[in-house]
Scaffold this active site. Structure first.
Site, PDB file in Angstrom:
ATOM      1  N   GLU A  71       0.842  -1.203   0.000  1.00  0.00           N
ATOM      2  CA  GLU A  71       0.000   0.000   0.000  1.00  0.00           C
ATOM      3  C   GLU A  71       0.874   1.248   0.000  1.00  0.00           C
ATOM      4  O   GLU A  71       0.637   2.214   0.732  1.00  0.00           O
ATOM      5  CB  GLU A  71      -0.941  -0.027   1.210  1.00  0.00           C
ATOM      6  N   CYS A  74      -8.444   4.952   2.546  1.00  0.00           N
ATOM      7  CA  CYS A  74      -7.655   5.322   3.728  1.00  0.00           C
ATOM      8  C   CYS A  74      -6.546   6.306   3.370  1.00  0.00           C
ATOM      9  O   CYS A  74      -6.206   7.179   4.176  1.00  0.00           O
ATOM     10  CB  CYS A  74      -7.039   4.077   4.364  1.00  0.00           C
ATOM     11  N   CYS A  84     -10.480  -0.796   7.700  1.00  0.00           N
ATOM     12  CA  CYS A  84      -9.969   0.514   8.111  1.00  0.00           C
ATOM     13  C   CYS A  84     -10.613   1.637   7.303  1.00  0.00           C
ATOM     14  O   CYS A  84     -10.803   2.751   7.823  1.00  0.00           O
ATOM     15  CB  CYS A  84      -8.454   0.546   7.970  1.00  0.00           C
ATOM     16  N   CYS A  85     -10.954   1.368   6.050  1.00  0.00           N
ATOM     17  CA  CYS A  85     -11.485   2.444   5.200  1.00  0.00           C
ATOM     18  C   CYS A  85     -12.832   2.966   5.683  1.00  0.00           C
ATOM     19  O   CYS A  85     -12.996   4.178   5.871  1.00  0.00           O
ATOM     20  CB  CYS A  85     -11.565   1.968   3.747  1.00  0.00           C
TER      21      CYS A  85
END
Length: 370
Positions: free
Chosen positions: A68, A86, A160-161
């Site tokens: 990422e 994110c 997490c997003c």
């Protein structure tokens, strides 16, 4: 954990979201707590590198899905872009902190571009389904260009997003206005009202706008008593002929738009300093300031230092990066769908699917990453 180098020297080989989240924390510590010069210098280097070499036109960051991570300088592929929500959210958290450090409108320009494009594209209109990756193009073949990866989902195994969506939207109200050295800043153009205390006087602030559908913004000030202060209204970079605050992207027609600023209906000469038009006067109840920039549709593009995709053009209007549905006939590879088509639907239309693909062939990512 991202501990291969001290934060004051680390700029590359980083997970993009983690790096910018950490940078936002560094900025919060630096202002107003410590004023740590090493932190501030590191933040400035990081921001200049990202905005000048690693930023997508949408405000998204993080070109590589492997780790990422940020890619190399100018590594900004479209179809294989990872650009997670994110990462856009981290960009959204960092730039208001950078504004508080330096008081320059360019940081809010990046925030605005990210909010309206790289962040918002990952959320359904209902607000309950999300993209994980947000590529800028779709061919129906790359492994997050088809199937469930091309469909907004209510949850992910690593979610997490969606949770960071809640964090950023919950913080949005604190980014609209700001105070520095007794001046009131209008940073984002969002209808609504609030009350701020300036030099011991409560001042009601109400904003009316249809932004971004048109550029007109009216701010009414209602101080509890007549009081003198400076109101600084951000003049967006796009209205000044600058796509982003670097030379990474440019408008094909880079001439500044006509920007009108009116106080109680009277036109003033606009002098933009650090991204703001400033009006200093004694304000009384009912005074209003109107910003009225033109919002033409115009194409933006990349410099040739970006490589093979430098001829790409994208229409924009105001802060919104516009794309259109397109149909492309798929006819290559052993899984080609004959006469059928894949429909690349990008943006926040009523449908959930970005791609209705009939191609199921997985390609290896660029640069040999798995």
């Amino acid at each position: 954990m991202q501990d291969h180098l001290p934060v004051v020297v680390a700029t590359r080989r980083c997970r993009s979201a983690r790096r910018l989240h950490a940078a936002a924390g560094m900025a919060d510590v630096s202002f107003p707590l410590t004023g740590d010069a090493a932190y501030i210098a590191a933040l400035d280097r990081l921001w200049e590198n990202v905005v000048g070499r690693k930023l997508y036109l949408t405000g998204g960051i993080g070109a590589r899905h492997h780790g990422e991570a940020f890619g190399d300088d100018y590594e900004l592929p479209n179809a294989t872009a990872y650009t997670r929500i994110c990462c856009a959210e981290a960009n959204g958290f960092l730039n208001p902190c950078m504004f508080l450090l330096h008081g320059h409108g360019k940081y809010i320009d990046v925030l605005e571009r990210t909010l309206y494009n790289g962040f918002l594209s990952g959320i359904s209109q209902g607000g309950d389904e999300f993209f994980y990756a947000n590529p800028l193009a779709s061919d129906g073949e790359w492994f997050f260009n088809y199937g469930t990866a091309a469909t907004r989902s209510p949850w992910f195994s690593c979610s997490c997003c969606p949770t960071n969506v809640v964090r950023l939207l919950g913080s949005l109200g604190s980014y609209i206005y700001a105070q520095r050295n007794g001046d009131l800043y209008v940073n984002l153009f969002v209808g609504g009202g609030t009350t701020v205390n300036l030099n011991g006087v409560d001042v009601g602030v109400t904003q009316w706008t249809h932004y971004p559908w048109d550029g007109n913004v009216t701010v009414q000030l209602d101080p509890a008593e007549e009081t003198e202060f400076t109101l600084r209204v951000r003049v967006p970079g796009w209205a000044l002929g600058q796509a982003v605050p670097s030379d990474l992207y440019h408008y094909v027609d880079a001439r500044p738009d006509v920007v009108a600023l009116l106080v109680n209906g009277d036109l003033l000469d606009v002098e933009v300093v650090d991204g703001y038009a400033a009006v200093t006067r004694t304000w009384k109840h009912g005074d209003s300031v109107t910003l009225a920039p033109a919002t033409p549709v115009r194409p933006s593009g990349e410099p040739c230092s970006c490589g093979r995709e430098c001829r790409t053009r994208a229409p924009e209007r105001g802060p919104v990066h516009c794309v259109r549905d397109r149909q492309r006939r798929v006819g290559r590879g052993r899984h080609a769908a004959g006469g059928r088509r894949d429909h690349a639907r990008v943006g926040r239309g009523p449908g959930r699917r970005r791609v209705q693909a009939h191609v199921a062939r997985r390609r290896r990512p660029a640069h040999g990453h798995p």
